[in-house]
Design an enzyme around this catalytic site. Structure first.
Site, mmCIF file in Angstrom:
data_model
loop_
_atom_site.group_PDB
_atom_site.id
_atom_site.type_symbol
_atom_site.label_atom_id
_atom_site.label_comp_id
_atom_site.label_asym_id
_atom_site.label_seq_id
_atom_site.Cartn_x
_atom_site.Cartn_y
_atom_site.Cartn_z
ATOM 1 N N GLY A 12 0.841 -1.202 0.000
ATOM 2 C CA GLY A 12 0.000 0.000 0.000
ATOM 3 C C GLY A 12 0.879 1.257 0.000
ATOM 4 O O GLY A 12 2.121 1.161 0.017
ATOM 5 N N CYS A 149 -2.982 10.467 10.686
ATOM 6 C CA CYS A 149 -2.087 11.425 9.998
ATOM 7 C C CYS A 149 -2.433 12.889 10.305
ATOM 8 O O CYS A 149 -1.545 13.692 10.633
ATOM 9 C CB CYS A 149 -2.118 11.180 8.503
ATOM 10 S SG CYS A 149 -3.770 11.010 7.823
ATOM 11 N N GLY A 180 -4.232 9.866 1.536
ATOM 12 C CA GLY A 180 -4.686 9.428 2.859
ATOM 13 C C GLY A 180 -5.698 8.301 2.767
ATOM 14 O O GLY A 180 -5.865 7.520 3.699
ATOM 15 N N LYS A 205 -11.228 10.462 15.525
ATOM 16 C CA LYS A 205 -9.810 10.149 15.722
ATOM 17 C C LYS A 205 -9.040 11.416 16.076
ATOM 18 O O LYS A 205 -8.237 11.438 17.016
ATOM 19 C CB LYS A 205 -9.213 9.518 14.452
ATOM 20 C CG LYS A 205 -9.676 8.107 14.194
ATOM 21 C CD LYS A 205 -9.053 7.578 12.904
ATOM 22 C CE LYS A 205 -9.746 6.299 12.467
ATOM 23 N NZ LYS A 205 -9.340 5.877 11.129
ATOM 24 N N HIS A 243 -1.757 17.192 3.840
ATOM 25 C CA HIS A 243 -2.997 17.600 4.508
ATOM 26 C C HIS A 243 -2.831 19.039 4.983
ATOM 27 O O HIS A 243 -1.861 19.368 5.698
ATOM 28 C CB HIS A 243 -3.268 16.724 5.740
ATOM 29 C CG HIS A 243 -3.732 15.325 5.433
ATOM 30 N ND1 HIS A 243 -3.947 14.844 4.164
ATOM 31 C CD2 HIS A 243 -4.035 14.291 6.277
ATOM 32 C CE1 HIS A 243 -4.364 13.585 4.231
ATOM 33 N NE2 HIS A 243 -4.416 13.222 5.494
ATOM 34 N N THR A 330 1.596 11.143 4.155
ATOM 35 C CA THR A 330 2.113 9.765 4.171
ATOM 36 C C THR A 330 3.547 9.703 4.710
ATOM 37 O O THR A 330 4.061 8.618 4.944
ATOM 38 C CB THR A 330 2.026 9.072 2.781
ATOM 39 O OG1 THR A 330 2.779 9.832 1.828
ATOM 40 C CG2 THR A 330 0.590 8.929 2.333
#
Ligand SMILES: N[C@@H](CC=O)C(=O)O
Length: 354
Positions: A12, A149, A180, A205, A243, A330
Site C-alpha cells: 500500500g 495522519c 490518505g 480520531k 494535509h 504519508t
C-alpha cells in the site's frame, strides 16, 4: 548493531514509504516484506504498483514477498515489526504478534486509545514510551501505535502553544489529500471538480487522539489531556499529498501573534527526551510569513516531508488565534513518523523489552 525489521503490508502507499525509508536505513536491516496471499512468493517489483515519486530502491526490487502470517514472521525473527494493514486485519494480527513477543509499530487505528499503548509523535510525546512497561501484564511483546495522519500534523503544531500558553479550545477544519485514502481509495469520478466533506471516523480520531498525545504520563498510564478539547471537521480534497488544516484556538492567556510564532520556530522537541534520531527534522515546525502559504504542492516536502509548515498566523477581535498547518500525510503523518518511532524504540530497546 543494526536491528532486523520486517514490513507487514508492504504494497500500500504507507507500506511503500516504509519499504523505501527502511531499505536504506543506517540503523535497520530490512529482512522481510509481507503482503496478502495473492502477492506472496513473488518478487516485490512484480506485485507492487509503485506510486512514490522516487524510484523503487534496487535492493528491494528482487525481494520475495511473504504471505502475511505468523509462521513467516517467526521464521524471520525480526527485532521490530512495522505493520501497515487495514484495521480489520490489523486488530487481530498486531495482537498475535505482540503475544508472540514481537515489538510492533502499527499504523492501523485499533488499540490507539488503550491506556498502556503509547500513541507516539516523538517530538511531542516521546516520554510516553515509558508506559510500555505496563504491557508486561498483557503480552510478551510490545505494541506501539502511529497516530492518525491529520492528528500527528495538528499535535506537532499545538505542542509549543500548549506548553507556553495553555489551551482551552481547538477547532480544526481539514483539507485531506487523496493519498490518505490509499491507492484505490477515492475514485476520480467522486473527487474531480469536487470536495467531499466526510471521511469515516476521522473527526473522532482527531478529537480523541490529540488529547491522548498531549496527555500526561503518570505511573499508571497515559492520562488524556482534560484541560482543553478539540472539535474537528474533515474534508477530502483533490490534492495528491499534503494535509492542510485550518486551526482556530483559544489559549489560557491572551497572547500575541509574534509570541505564537516565536514558540513555533523555537520548538525543537519534547524536553524530557533528548531525541537524537536520524529521521527527526532539524526544524520540526517551519513558519512562513507570506499571506498565501502553506500550500500542499509547494510546502509538503520540507524537512524531507518530516517538517510541518505553519502560516497565516493571525488573531480575530475576540482574541482567537487562527493559522493554517500543512504536513506531508504519508511521511510526517504516517510512514516517516513510523520510522522515527522505530528509531526511538531502537534507542530504548533494552529498556522496552525487559
Ligand atoms: N485517515 C487519513 C489517513 C491518515 O491516517 C485520511 O483518510 O486521510
Amino acid at each position: 548493531m543494526k536491528f532486523n525489521v520486517v514490513v507487514v503490508g508492504s504494497t500500500g502507499l504507507v507500506g511503500q514509504r516504509l519499504v523505501s525509508m527502511l531499505s536504506k536505513h543506517q540503523w535497520f536491516n530490512l529482512i522481510g516484506i509481507t503482503a496478502s496471499k495473492d502477492k506472496a512468493n513473488k518478487k516485490y517489483k512484480d506485485v507492487v504498483k509503485w506510486s512514490l515519486e522516487n524510484k523503487m530502491p534496487e535492493n528491494v526490487e528482487e525481494m520475495i514477498v511473504y504471505d502475511t502470517n505468523i509462521e513467516n514472521i517467526n521464521n524471520l525473527k525480526p527485532d521490530i515489526v512495522f505493520t501497515s494493514l487495514p484495521t480489520d486485519i490489523s486488530k487481530d494480527f498486531d495482537i498475535q504478534l505482540v503475544k508472540q513477543g514481537y515489538v510492533v509499530i502499527s499504523h492501523a487505528s485499533n488499540n490507539r486509545m488503550d491506556k498502556d499503548v503509547p500513541l507516539l509523535n516523538p517530538e511531542v510525546n516521546a516520554d510516553h514510551i515509558n508506559v510500555l512497561k505496563l504491557q508486561a501484564n498483557r503480552w510478551k511483546g510490545r505494541l506501539i501505535k502511529v497516530p492518525n495522519c491529520a492528528t500527528s500534523i495538528l499535535t506537532l503544531a499545538l505542542k509549543p502553544i500548549y506548553d507556553n500558553f495553555g489551551l482551552r479550545h481547538v477547532f480544526v477544519s481539514t483539507m485531506q489529500a487523496l493519498s490518505g485514502a490509499g491507492i484505490n481509495g477515492v475514485s476520480s469520478m467522486a473527487i474531480l471538480d469536487n470536495i467531499i466533506p466526510y471521511i469515516e471516523h476521522e473527526e473522532e480520531k482527531i478529537e480523541n487522539e490529540s488529547l491522548k498525545i498531549l496527555g500526561e504520563l503518570s505511573n499508571e498510564s497515559i492520562k488524556p489531556n482534560e484541560s482543553f478539547y478539540v472539535s474537528a471537521s474533515v474534508h477530502r480534497v483533490n490534492v495528491l499529498e499534503g494535509h492542510l488544516e485550518s486551526v482556530f484556538l483559544k489559549t489560557d492567556n491572551d497572547v500575541s501573534v509574534e509570541e505564537i510564532k516565536k514558540s513555533l520556530i523555537e520548538f525543537k522537541e519534547n524536553k524530557i527526551k533528548n531525541l537524537n534520531l536520524p529521521t527527526k527534522p532539524s526544524q520540526p515546525i517551519i513558519v512562513r510569513n507570506e499571506i498565501d502559504r502553506p500550500q500542499p504542492r509547494l510546502d509538503r516536502n520540507e524537512g524531507n516531508g518530516m517538517s510541518i509548515v505553519v502560516g497565516r498566523i493571525r488573531k480575530d477581535n475576540r482574541n482567537w488565534i487562527k493559522f493554517n498547518v500543512l504536513g506531508h500525510n504519508t511521511i510526517r503523518g504516517a510512514a516517516g513518523n513510523g520510522v522515527l518511532i522505530g528509531e526511538l524504540v531502537a534507542k530504548n530497546y533494552n529498556d522496552i523489552i525487559q
